[in-house]
Design a protein around this motif. Structure first.
Motif, PDB file in Angstrom:
ATOM      1  N   ASN A  35     -37.386 -48.585 -16.331  1.00 53.52           N
ATOM      2  CA  ASN A  35     -37.798 -48.650 -17.721  1.00 53.52           C
ATOM      3  C   ASN A  35     -38.275 -47.267 -18.162  1.00 53.52           C
ATOM      4  O   ASN A  35     -38.916 -46.561 -17.384  1.00 53.52           O
ATOM      5  CB  ASN A  35     -38.926 -49.677 -17.845  1.00 53.52           C
ATOM      6  N   PRO A 129     -36.863 -52.496 -24.425  1.00 53.88           N
ATOM      7  CA  PRO A 129     -37.292 -52.289 -23.035  1.00 53.88           C
ATOM      8  C   PRO A 129     -38.817 -52.237 -22.895  1.00 53.88           C
ATOM      9  O   PRO A 129     -39.369 -52.633 -21.876  1.00 53.88           O
ATOM     10  CB  PRO A 129     -36.673 -50.952 -22.638  1.00 53.88           C
ATOM     11  N   HIS A 132     -40.076 -55.780 -22.678  1.00 59.68           N
ATOM     12  CA  HIS A 132     -39.787 -56.336 -21.348  1.00 59.68           C
ATOM     13  C   HIS A 132     -40.830 -55.866 -20.327  1.00 59.68           C
ATOM     14  O   HIS A 132     -41.322 -56.657 -19.522  1.00 59.68           O
ATOM     15  CB  HIS A 132     -38.379 -55.930 -20.904  1.00 59.68           C
TER      16      HIS A 132
END
Length: 181
Positions: A35, A129, A132
């Motif tokens: 990430n 992202p 997440h």
């Protein structure tokens, strides 16, 4: 002039401490290290943590080098403030102050990550992202609450319960610490 200087010192130490604690947290929850935010945290902390790992091995899932670095940064902040305010260092107050500061900043980091996740959930469609990663960080804390208080009518109260519990713990720790002094 002094207030501005103390603000700058506090901000720099707090931001560095938050990045190190975020790295520790990312490792504890085994978050996605590909990430972009994870990559930033790893690259920002590697210059200090990699040399420390030669001397400080990990203990199970806890990256001991990251924890020691966080304690050292907290102690450096306490020492810097002691020197600026009193011109001397109190070792006992430094150690206790560093631990208390670390706990306080951990609560603060958790609070802001939860708030940011909640705000992002209102606008994001789940493809971000960052969302997440925030999900990976907070879900281990929110899912046990959801087992007790399931979402009602599409409204997830677990975030609110966690924030209230976090504030309760923060006040409790603050009262315990103030009782020591």
């Amino acid at each position: 002039m002094n207030e501005a200087f103390f603000f700058l010192i506090d901000t720099v130490f707090t931001l560095v401490l938050m990045v190190v604690m975020l790295r520790l947290w990312l490792q504890l929850v085994r978050a996605d290290f590909y990430n972009p935010l994870s990559q930033f945290v790893v690259k920002a902390t590697n210059p200090l943590i990699i040399p420390m790992r030669r001397f400080i091995p990990s203990m199970g899932p806890v990256d001991t080098a990251s924890l020691v670095l966080a304690l050292l940064i907290a102690a450096a902040k306490v020492v810097t403030i002691q020197l600026l305010l009193a011109g001397q260092i109190n070792l006992g107050a430094t150690v206790l102050g560093a631990v208390v500061l670390l706990v306080k900043e951990a609560f603060s980091l958790l609070f802001w990550v939860i708030v940011i996740r909640a705000i992002m959930s209102w606008f994001s469609q789940g493809r971000n992202p960052m969302e997440h990663l925030l999900h990976q960080l907070t879900e281990p804390l929110l899912s046990p609450i959801r087992k007790i208080i399931p979402p009602m009518g599409g409204l997830d109260l677990s975030v609110l319960v966690l924030l209230v519990g976090l504030q309760f713990l923060q006040i409790l720790v603050q009262n315990l610490v103030s009782g020591l002094f």
